[in-house]
Scaffold this motif. Structure first.
Motif, short mmCIF file in Angstrom:
data_model
loop_
_atom_site.label_atom_id
_atom_site.label_comp_id
_atom_site.label_asym_id
_atom_site.label_seq_id
_atom_site.Cartn_x
_atom_site.Cartn_y
_atom_site.Cartn_z
N TRP A 85 0.83 -1.20 0.00
CA TRP A 85 0.00 0.00 0.00
C TRP A 85 0.87 1.26 0.00
O TRP A 85 0.53 2.26 -0.63
CB TRP A 85 -0.93 0.00 1.20
CG TRP A 85 -1.88 1.15 1.21
CD1 TRP A 85 -1.97 2.17 2.11
CD2 TRP A 85 -2.91 1.42 0.24
NE1 TRP A 85 -2.96 3.04 1.78
CE2 TRP A 85 -3.57 2.60 0.62
CE3 TRP A 85 -3.33 0.76 -0.92
CZ2 TRP A 85 -4.62 3.14 -0.10
CZ3 TRP A 85 -4.38 1.31 -1.64
CH2 TRP A 85 -5.01 2.47 -1.24
N GLY A 86 2.01 1.19 0.69
CA GLY A 86 2.92 2.33 0.69
C GLY A 86 3.44 2.63 -0.71
O GLY A 86 3.64 3.79 -1.07
N GLY A 87 3.63 1.60 -1.51
CA GLY A 87 4.04 1.81 -2.89
C GLY A 87 2.96 2.49 -3.71
O GLY A 87 3.23 3.37 -4.53
N LEU A 93 5.29 1.62 5.13
CA LEU A 93 4.59 2.70 4.44
C LEU A 93 5.57 3.77 3.96
O LEU A 93 5.39 4.36 2.90
CB LEU A 93 3.56 3.35 5.38
CG LEU A 93 2.25 2.59 5.61
CD1 LEU A 93 1.44 3.29 6.69
CD2 LEU A 93 1.43 2.48 4.33
N GLN A 94 6.61 3.99 4.73
CA GLN A 94 7.56 5.06 4.41
C GLN A 94 8.55 4.68 3.32
O GLN A 94 8.89 5.49 2.44
CB GLN A 94 8.34 5.45 5.67
CG GLN A 94 9.32 6.58 5.45
CD GLN A 94 10.24 6.79 6.64
OE1 GLN A 94 11.16 6.02 6.85
NE2 GLN A 94 9.96 7.83 7.42
N ARG A 95 9.05 3.46 3.35
CA ARG A 95 10.18 3.09 2.50
C ARG A 95 9.93 3.29 1.01
O ARG A 95 10.82 3.80 0.31
CB ARG A 95 10.57 1.63 2.79
CG ARG A 95 11.87 1.19 2.11
CD ARG A 95 13.07 1.93 2.68
NE ARG A 95 13.28 1.56 4.05
CZ ARG A 95 13.98 0.50 4.45
NH1 ARG A 95 14.52 -0.32 3.55
NH2 ARG A 95 14.13 0.25 5.74
N PRO A 96 8.77 2.94 0.45
CA PRO A 96 8.58 3.18 -0.98
C PRO A 96 8.71 4.65 -1.36
O PRO A 96 9.29 4.99 -2.39
CB PRO A 96 7.17 2.65 -1.25
CG PRO A 96 6.96 1.61 -0.21
CD PRO A 96 7.64 2.15 1.01
N SER A 97 8.15 5.56 -0.54
CA SER A 97 8.28 6.98 -0.83
C SER A 97 9.73 7.43 -0.74
O SER A 97 10.21 8.21 -1.57
CB SER A 97 7.42 7.80 0.15
OG SER A 97 6.05 7.58 -0.07
N MET A 98 10.44 6.93 0.26
CA MET A 98 11.85 7.29 0.41
C MET A 98 12.68 6.78 -0.76
O MET A 98 13.51 7.50 -1.33
CB MET A 98 12.38 6.71 1.74
CG MET A 98 13.77 7.18 2.11
SD MET A 98 13.79 8.89 2.70
CE MET A 98 13.18 8.69 4.38
N SER A 107 -0.67 11.02 -12.51
CA SER A 107 -0.31 9.98 -11.55
C SER A 107 -1.53 9.12 -11.24
O SER A 107 -2.66 9.62 -11.12
CB SER A 107 0.19 10.60 -10.25
OG SER A 107 1.38 11.33 -10.48
N PRO A 108 -1.34 7.81 -11.08
CA PRO A 108 -2.48 6.92 -10.80
C PRO A 108 -3.02 7.14 -9.39
O PRO A 108 -2.30 7.58 -8.50
CB PRO A 108 -1.87 5.52 -10.94
CG PRO A 108 -0.42 5.71 -10.60
CD PRO A 108 -0.07 7.07 -11.15
N ASP A 109 -4.30 6.85 -9.20
CA ASP A 109 -4.89 6.92 -7.87
C ASP A 109 -4.32 5.81 -6.99
O ASP A 109 -3.89 4.77 -7.49
CB ASP A 109 -6.41 6.78 -7.96
CG ASP A 109 -7.05 7.94 -8.70
OD1 ASP A 109 -6.48 9.06 -8.66
OD2 ASP A 109 -8.11 7.72 -9.32
N ALA A 110 -4.35 6.07 -5.69
CA ALA A 110 -3.94 5.03 -4.74
C ALA A 110 -5.10 4.04 -4.60
O ALA A 110 -6.01 4.24 -3.80
CB ALA A 110 -3.59 5.65 -3.40
N SER A 111 -5.08 3.00 -5.39
CA SER A 111 -6.19 2.05 -5.41
C SER A 111 -5.67 0.64 -5.59
O SER A 111 -4.50 0.43 -5.94
CB SER A 111 -7.15 2.38 -6.57
OG SER A 111 -6.48 2.22 -7.82
N LEU A 112 -6.57 -0.30 -5.36
CA LEU A 112 -6.20 -1.70 -5.56
C LEU A 112 -5.85 -1.96 -7.03
O LEU A 112 -4.94 -2.74 -7.33
CB LEU A 112 -7.35 -2.61 -5.12
CG LEU A 112 -7.12 -4.12 -5.24
CD1 LEU A 112 -5.93 -4.55 -4.39
CD2 LEU A 112 -8.38 -4.88 -4.85
N ARG A 113 -6.56 -1.27 -7.91
CA ARG A 113 -6.29 -1.45 -9.34
C ARG A 113 -4.87 -1.02 -9.70
O ARG A 113 -4.17 -1.71 -10.44
CB ARG A 113 -7.31 -0.66 -10.15
CG ARG A 113 -7.14 -0.79 -11.66
CD ARG A 113 -8.22 -0.02 -12.40
NE ARG A 113 -8.07 -0.13 -13.84
CZ ARG A 113 -8.90 0.41 -14.72
NH1 ARG A 113 -9.96 1.09 -14.29
NH2 ARG A 113 -8.68 0.27 -16.01
#
Length: 422
Positions: free
Chosen positions: A66-68, A121-126, A200-206
């Motif tokens: 989800w963080g990604g 949650l943080q690592r993908p953004s970092m 940018s894509p929405d934060a979604s399951l898709r």
């Protein structure tokens, strides 16, 4: 052989991220030593210590993915700041528990799970910020510098943590970690993260499924994940260190064992200039993983503290080289629009492996002892990496000079740089 300091010279944001990482790693390793040590003191059980890592697995998987997704959709800087604050609160909870007259074992498991969630949650953004604040031709150097940052904390903090825990108790280690998170927040605040693209894509399951589909469709990327997971699951064994220190009759060597792999990694980091001239990064990952497994297997039969330390140091050097080459493949080939979601998958590969590895080490040690667990794990690692090498020819043959994804991403970044310069 000299380490390339170009990213530090050329990028203000990379300097801020690097400084924050130095401080955070120092504090994190204090807690990394203190938690299993406290669990050992409270329970005396191999399995209980190994299950600390197992408790972190589910939140790490869910929050990492989800963080990604949110890293590709939302403001990465805000995500980093909020999760850093959450990590600070989890260490504060460990401190409060340690100060109680009767510290609770369940707190170590629950807070460990929460900490894994915030970190994931943080690592993908970092991680996804790296290619945006560093030039394309400096990505390998930036990966080596990031490894150096981690290893510096891994060398200094464990030995100091053992000293602090012996003299003042684990609560002192937790207290210092709280302070380091506050300093890190002050360094992260001025970072100027580039804005997200309008499409940018929405934060979604898709969007998450789309990222997974992209990763699965590239066997070169899958190779970086699978080889690292295999190496860590079968040969990562830090949960055994408190028991090995007792078997050698030198409890004070605990911090030394935790520092050993970091010493090897640090030596590999400061002599990492040669990695910028390597193009067959997949083969580099494979060879480094094989050396890692062999070194861990040899550690199991070492008769003295210092020979065991030497084997763990060699393993650490191999792991660092593997990490540089894996990060280079990721940063050179993954489009920015997928970078957050793929960083979430990367996080699964290099954090789930150690967690499951410690659980595996604890279970095997419960059955056959610490040395049996260490040696068998190293040999299983070698066998698994050899099998993956045969099954993944595109990963094995990856060459940054000719790979279609690397060529396309390099051209895109060069065009972007020309546009910005104009």
């Amino acid at each position: 052989m000299r380490m390339d300091l170009g990213p530090l010279r050329d990028s203000r944001d990379f300097r801020l991220l690097f400084g924050s990482g130095v401080v955070t790693m120092f504090g994190t390793f204090l807690t990394l030593v203190a938690v299993p040590l406290q669990m050992k003191e409270l329970t005396g059980s191999y399995l209980a210590v190994g299950l600390v890592s197992a408790a972190e697995f589910v939140p790490m998987v869910v929050c990492g993915l989800w963080g990604g997704a949110i890293a590709d959709a939302l403001d990465r800087r805000k995500i980093i700041l909020w999760t850093e604050a959450g990590l600070c609160l989890t260490v504060l909870a460990l401190l409060v528990n340690a100060l109680l007259p009767d510290p609770q074992v369940w707190v170590l498991y629950v807070v460990g799970a929460l900490s894994a969630g915030f970190g994931s949650l943080q690592r993908p953004s970092m991680e996804s910020l790296m290619p945006r604040v560093v030039r394309h031709d400096q990505l390998a150097a930036a990966a080596a510098l990031s490894a150096f940052r981690w290893n510096l904390g891994a060398i200094v903090a464990p030995g100091l943590s053992g000293l602090i825990a012996a003299s003042y108790g684990v609560s002192a280690a937790y207290a210092i970690n709280v302070v380091t998170f506050l300093v890190s927040l002050a360094l992260l605040w001025p970072v100027k993260a580039p804005p997200q693209a309008e499409d940018s894509p929405d934060a979604s399951l898709r969007s998450l499924v789309d990222g997974l589909r992209y990763a699965v469709g590239r066997s070169d990327l899958m190779g970086t994940y699978l080889v690292d997971i295999a190496a860590m699951v079968f040969a990562f064994s830090t949960a055994l260190y408190p028991f090995l220190a007792d078997q050698f009759g030198v409890p004070g060597a605990l911090g030394l064992f935790y520092s050993a792999s970091a010493v090897g990694s640090l030596i590999a980091s400061v002599t990492s200039g040669w990695t910028g001239h390597v193009h067959r990064h997949g083969l580099g990952v494979i060879l480094a993983a094989l050396v890692w497994g062999l070194a861990v297997a040899l550690a199991a039969v070492m008769p003295t503290v210092w020979t065991l330390f030497a084997c763990l140091a060699v393993a650490g050097a191999a792991d660092m080289i593997s990490g540089v080459f894996r990060a280079t493949i990721w940063n050179q080939t993954i489009p920015d629009s997928y970078r957050g979601r793929l960083a979430g998958i990367e996080l699964l590969s290099y954090t789930s492996g150690p967690m499951l590895g410690n659980a595996r080490a604890g279970l095997m040690a419960q059955l056959g002892g610490a040395r049996f667990s260490l040696g068998a794990g190293g040999l299983l690692c070698v066998g698994a990496v050899a099998a993956l090498t045969a099954l993944l020819p595109r990963f094995r043959d990856y060459d940054a000079r000719t790979d279609e994804h690397a060529v396309r991403e390099r051209a895109r970044r060069e065009e972007l740089a020309r546009t910005q310069a104009a």
